[in-house]
Design a protein around this motif. Structure first.
Motif, PDB file in Angstrom:
ATOM      1  N   HIS A  88       0.883  -1.044  -0.172  1.00 20.83           N
ATOM      2  CA  HIS A  88      -0.391  -0.075  -0.147  1.00 20.83           C
ATOM      3  C   HIS A  88       1.024   1.688   0.216  1.00 20.83           C
ATOM      4  CE1 HIS A  88      -3.085  -3.002   1.064  1.00 20.83           C
ATOM      5  NE2 HIS A  88      -2.458  -3.201   1.922  1.00 20.83           N
ATOM      6  N   VAL A  89       0.311   2.398  -0.261  1.00 25.01           N
ATOM      7  CA  VAL A  89       0.717   3.763  -1.118  1.00 25.01           C
ATOM      8  C   VAL A  89       0.415   4.967  -0.553  1.00 25.01           C
ATOM      9  CG1 VAL A  89       2.432   5.226  -2.631  1.00 25.01           C
ATOM     10  CG2 VAL A  89       1.963   2.401  -2.893  1.00 25.01           C
ATOM     11  N   LEU A  90       1.828   5.542   1.239  1.00 23.54           N
ATOM     12  CA  LEU A  90       0.818   7.203   1.282  1.00 23.54           C
ATOM     13  C   LEU A  90       1.023   7.605   0.062  1.00 23.54           C
ATOM     14  CD1 LEU A  90      -0.471   7.650   3.548  1.00 23.54           C
ATOM     15  CD2 LEU A  90       1.804   8.111   5.014  1.00 23.54           C
ATOM     16  N   ILE A  91       0.403   8.908   0.011  1.00 27.27           N
ATOM     17  CA  ILE A  91       0.955  10.015  -0.755  1.00 27.27           C
ATOM     18  C   ILE A  91       1.215  11.271  -0.075  1.00 27.27           C
ATOM     19  CG2 ILE A  91       1.065  11.170  -2.549  1.00 27.27           C
ATOM     20  CD1 ILE A  91      -0.724   8.174  -3.545  1.00 27.27           C
ATOM     21  N   GLU A  92       1.706  11.692  -0.213  1.00 25.33           N
ATOM     22  CA  GLU A  92       1.924  13.178   1.071  1.00 25.33           C
ATOM     23  C   GLU A  92       2.475  14.437   0.387  1.00 25.33           C
ATOM     24  OE1 GLU A  92       2.994  13.727   4.547  1.00 25.33           O
ATOM     25  OE2 GLU A  92       4.453  14.408   3.694  1.00 25.33           O
ATOM     26  N   GLY A  93       2.087  14.954  -0.109  1.00 23.19           N
ATOM     27  CA  GLY A  93       2.023  16.217  -1.165  1.00 23.19           C
ATOM     28  C   GLY A  93       1.233  17.845  -0.578  1.00 23.19           C
ATOM     29  N   VAL A  94       1.146  18.868  -0.990  1.00 20.54           N
ATOM     30  CA  VAL A  94       0.446  20.132  -0.940  1.00 20.54           C
ATOM     31  C   VAL A  94      -0.336  20.102  -1.637  1.00 20.54           C
ATOM     32  CG1 VAL A  94       2.363  21.479  -0.484  1.00 20.54           C
ATOM     33  CG2 VAL A  94       1.458  21.334  -1.998  1.00 20.54           C
ATOM     34  N   PRO A  95      -2.007  20.229  -1.912  1.00 16.30           N
ATOM     35  CA  PRO A  95      -3.341  20.160  -2.454  1.00 16.30           C
ATOM     36  C   PRO A  95      -2.176  21.061  -4.156  1.00 16.30           C
ATOM     37  CG  PRO A  95      -3.196  21.685  -0.123  1.00 16.30           C
ATOM     38  CD  PRO A  95      -1.867  21.502  -0.496  1.00 16.30           C
ATOM     39  N   GLY A  96      -3.370  20.265  -5.083  1.00 20.82           N
ATOM     40  CA  GLY A  96      -3.007  20.850  -5.661  1.00 20.82           C
ATOM     41  C   GLY A  96      -2.031  20.351  -7.077  1.00 20.82           C
ATOM     42  N   ILE A  97      -0.962  19.295  -6.381  1.00 23.74           N
ATOM     43  CA  ILE A  97      -0.277  18.540  -7.688  1.00 23.74           C
ATOM     44  C   ILE A  97      -0.908  17.369  -7.495  1.00 23.74           C
ATOM     45  CG2 ILE A  97       1.517  20.745  -6.207  1.00 23.74           C
ATOM     46  CD1 ILE A  97       2.324  17.708  -4.010  1.00 23.74           C
ATOM     47  N   ALA A  98      -2.216  17.185  -8.257  1.00 23.05           N
ATOM     48  CA  ALA A  98      -2.269  15.826  -8.822  1.00 23.05           C
ATOM     49  C   ALA A  98      -2.275  14.235  -8.573  1.00 23.05           C
ATOM     50  CB  ALA A  98      -1.648  15.557 -10.320  1.00 23.05           C
ATOM     51  N   ARG A 104       2.455   0.061   7.877  1.00 23.25           N
ATOM     52  CA  ARG A 104       1.635  -1.174   6.871  1.00 23.25           C
ATOM     53  C   ARG A 104       1.485  -0.403   5.902  1.00 23.25           C
ATOM     54  NH1 ARG A 104      -0.274  -2.831  11.371  1.00 23.25           N
ATOM     55  NH2 ARG A 104      -1.642  -4.474  12.176  1.00 23.25           N
ATOM     56  N   PHE A 105       2.135   0.805   5.928  1.00 26.29           N
ATOM     57  CA  PHE A 105       2.462   1.111   3.811  1.00 26.29           C
ATOM     58  C   PHE A 105       3.678   0.657   3.567  1.00 26.29           C
ATOM     59  CE2 PHE A 105      -1.200   4.369   4.733  1.00 26.29           C
ATOM     60  CZ  PHE A 105      -1.958   4.193   4.200  1.00 26.29           C
ATOM     61  N   ILE A 106       3.820   0.344   2.530  1.00 28.71           N
ATOM     62  CA  ILE A 106       5.058  -0.198   1.864  1.00 28.71           C
ATOM     63  C   ILE A 106       5.340   1.159   1.757  1.00 28.71           C
ATOM     64  CG2 ILE A 106       5.032  -0.124  -0.613  1.00 28.71           C
ATOM     65  CD1 ILE A 106       6.295  -3.176  -0.800  1.00 28.71           C
ATOM     66  N   PHE A 107       5.290   2.493   1.096  1.00 26.71           N
ATOM     67  CA  PHE A 107       5.975   3.470   0.958  1.00 26.71           C
ATOM     68  C   PHE A 107       5.355   4.294   1.461  1.00 26.71           C
ATOM     69  CE2 PHE A 107       7.398   1.967  -3.799  1.00 26.71           C
ATOM     70  CZ  PHE A 107       7.980   0.750  -3.054  1.00 26.71           C
ATOM     71  N   LYS A 108       5.864   5.821   1.643  1.00 31.67           N
ATOM     72  CA  LYS A 108       5.555   7.026   2.042  1.00 31.67           C
ATOM     73  C   LYS A 108       6.207   7.497   1.025  1.00 31.67           C
ATOM     74  CE  LYS A 108       5.319  10.677   5.048  1.00 31.67           C
ATOM     75  NZ  LYS A 108       6.024  11.468   6.471  1.00 31.67           N
ATOM     76  N   ILE A 109       4.774   8.428  -0.958  1.00 31.99           N
ATOM     77  CA  ILE A 109       5.377   8.735  -1.659  1.00 31.99           C
ATOM     78  C   ILE A 109       5.873  10.272  -1.084  1.00 31.99           C
ATOM     79  CG2 ILE A 109       5.769   9.303  -4.463  1.00 31.99           C
ATOM     80  CD1 ILE A 109       4.648   6.870  -4.285  1.00 31.99           C
ATOM     81  N   LYS A 110       6.573  11.213  -1.124  1.00 28.83           N
ATOM     82  CA  LYS A 110       6.409  12.686  -0.876  1.00 28.83           C
ATOM     83  C   LYS A 110       6.617  13.213  -2.385  1.00 28.83           C
ATOM     84  CE  LYS A 110       8.883  13.037   2.953  1.00 28.83           C
ATOM     85  NZ  LYS A 110       9.827  13.337   3.974  1.00 28.83           N
ATOM     86  N   VAL A 111       5.324  14.170  -2.582  1.00 27.96           N
ATOM     87  CA  VAL A 111       5.756  14.746  -4.224  1.00 27.96           C
ATOM     88  C   VAL A 111       5.393  16.110  -4.007  1.00 27.96           C
ATOM     89  CG1 VAL A 111       3.658  14.338  -5.854  1.00 27.96           C
ATOM     90  CG2 VAL A 111       3.786  13.056  -4.438  1.00 27.96           C
ATOM     91  N   ASP A 112       6.980  16.733  -4.615  1.00 23.55           N
ATOM     92  CA  ASP A 112       7.155  17.665  -4.784  1.00 23.55           C
ATOM     93  C   ASP A 112       6.365  19.268  -5.682  1.00 23.55           C
ATOM     94  OD1 ASP A 112       7.992  18.276  -2.567  1.00 23.55           O
ATOM     95  OD2 ASP A 112      10.078  17.011  -4.082  1.00 23.55           O
ATOM     96  N   TYR A 113       5.877  20.263  -6.208  1.00 23.53           N
ATOM     97  CA  TYR A 113       6.077  21.305  -6.356  1.00 23.53           C
ATOM     98  C   TYR A 113       6.828  20.470  -8.220  1.00 23.53           C
ATOM     99  CZ  TYR A 113       3.194  24.212  -4.391  1.00 23.53           C
ATOM    100  OH  TYR A 113       2.713  24.629  -3.099  1.00 23.53           O
ATOM    101  N   PRO A 114       5.803  21.050  -9.362  1.00 24.94           N
ATOM    102  CA  PRO A 114       6.613  20.649 -10.463  1.00 24.94           C
ATOM    103  C   PRO A 114       7.388  21.692 -10.914  1.00 24.94           C
ATOM    104  CG  PRO A 114       4.520  21.365 -10.956  1.00 24.94           C
ATOM    105  CD  PRO A 114       4.242  21.586  -9.424  1.00 24.94           C
ATOM    106  N   SER A 115       8.824  21.444 -11.557  1.00 24.92           N
ATOM    107  CA  SER A 115       9.265  22.726 -12.438  1.00 24.92           C
ATOM    108  C   SER A 115       8.906  23.544 -13.261  1.00 24.92           C
ATOM    109  CB  SER A 115      10.578  21.953 -13.174  1.00 24.92           C
ATOM    110  OG  SER A 115      10.349  21.185 -13.950  1.00 24.92           O
ATOM    111  N   LEU A 116       9.392  24.269 -13.685  1.00 25.81           N
ATOM    112  CA  LEU A 116       8.960  25.329 -14.346  1.00 25.81           C
ATOM    113  C   LEU A 116       8.444  24.688 -15.531  1.00 25.81           C
ATOM    114  CD1 LEU A 116       7.974  28.762 -15.029  1.00 25.81           C
ATOM    115  CD2 LEU A 116      10.632  28.743 -15.545  1.00 25.81           C
ATOM    116  N   GLU A 117       9.212  23.394 -16.432  1.00 25.72           N
ATOM    117  CA  GLU A 117       9.041  23.886 -17.777  1.00 25.72           C
ATOM    118  C   GLU A 117       8.109  22.661 -17.369  1.00 25.72           C
ATOM    119  OE1 GLU A 117      12.600  23.412 -16.744  1.00 25.72           O
ATOM    120  OE2 GLU A 117      12.768  25.083 -17.633  1.00 25.72           O
TER     121      GLU A 117
END
Length: 331
Positions: free
Chosen positions: A55-65, A182-195
């Motif tokens: 199972h995966v825990l996804i962490e990041g600020v709102p609005g980054i898909a 119990r989560f195999i991963f915690k994935i930290k999602v960042d803001y995208p680059s300018l490009e």
């Protein structure tokens, strides 16, 4: 001359046929790239977690898909999908289901809740209270739910994708360590680059209001996925690689910068993740680089820094890197 020898060493024949698996992984990535831009690492980790049966825990600020990526990932798989929005007033029965009186038979019938699915997206998991969080313990670890003395087994595959917002903490409940484990991963999602952000805006403009789900085609069915998981489990792991994993996790338990280290469940998660990384790269054996790739997503939510180091601004990834540098790489 030396380079030629190295090349000849790499020309090996796989004992486990992995061409179909690699092709399916490439297809999944290609489908998701139609909508999800600049999140290749995120997508790859979702695929690895799927093959490693975690199972995966996804962490990041709102609005980054975060939620969109999880929903589209489920769409790529020909499986059932359900979404649960966690809120402070959510009850365990809202997740697991409840017994309802059938007026015709005068018997109680169990109506399954949204957790009874293949891919389950839990949005803002840290918004529900401890009682509801506890309802997930058995379902995530044992793939079953015990209700009114009856145990209901889940169908394979079963994968929980949970999102949480690290910024807005008002009205949230920190996940217990036992649940985080119990989560195999915690994935930290960042803001995208300018490009990437320019591409995101352009792609959205070109869709002209078309829903992202309409662009994604299913790639993988349940039978093929079960076959690929079996192949992943059969990947060869030498004794020295197992010792390497054990040494790294053991060092997290007595490191001066860490208050809490990794558990044996973390060691097994690193092993399974390393096998999945090897499989998607077309190798039927694990190398130390596979282990290194697995360490951050597997350990970053399982280890806890000492208060002093946390106040200094250190993060878990810094300590994990220190430990990797201190352990000899197997040859």
């Amino acid at each position: 001359m030396e380079n030629e020898e190295v090349k000849s060493d790499l020309n090996f024949d796989n004992r486990i046929p992995l061409d179909d698996l690699r092709e399916a992984v490439d297809q999944i990535k290609a489908e998701l790239r139609k909508v999800i831009i600049g999140q290749d690492s995120f997508v790859e980790l979702l695929i690895v977690a799927l093959l490693a049966d975690g199972h995966v825990l996804i962490e990041g600020v709102p609005g980054i898909a975060k939620t969109v990526t999880a929903k589209l990932f489920a769409k790529v798989l020909k499986t059932d999908f359900s979404r649960i929005q966690f809120t402070p007033d959510l009850m365990p029965s809202d997740v697991l289901g409840t017994s309802v009186l059938n007026m015709r038979t005068s018997d109680f019938e169990f109506k399954k809740g949204p957790i009874f699915s293949n891919i389950v997206l839990i949005d803002e998991i840290n918004r529900a209270p401890a009682k509801t969080q506890a309802a997930l313990f058995e379902t995530m670890e044992e793939r079953q739910a015990s209700i009114d003395g009856i145990t209901y087994k889940f169908e394979n595959p079963f994968m929980v994708l949970a999102t949480q917002n690290p910024i807005e903490q008002e009205g949230t409940y920190a996940l217990p360590e036992a649940q985080l484990d119990r989560f195999i991963f915690k994935i930290k999602v960042d803001y995208p680059s300018l490009e990437d952000e320019i591409k995101i805006i352009s792609t959205h403009h070109e869709r002209k209001g078309q829903a992202p789900q309409m662009l994604i085609n299913p790639v993988l069915d349940t039978k093929s996925l079960a076959d690929y998981k079996a192949k992943t489990q059969s990947i060869v792991v030498e004794e020295k690689i197992i010792k390497y994993i054990a040494e790294i996790v053991s060092k997290t338990r007595n490191h001066p910068h860490l208050y809490l280290g990794g558990s044996p469940r973390a060691s097994i998660a690193i092993l399974n993740t390393s096998k999945a990384f090897a499989a998607i790269n077309g190798r039927d054996f694990v190398i130390p680089e596979d282990v290194k790739k697995a360490l951050n997503p597997v350990l970053n939510h399982r280890v806890i820094l000492t208060p002093e180091r946390e106040m200094e601004g250190m993060i878990a990834e810094n300590v994990i890197e220190m430990i990797v540098q201190s352990v000899e790489v197997p040859r």
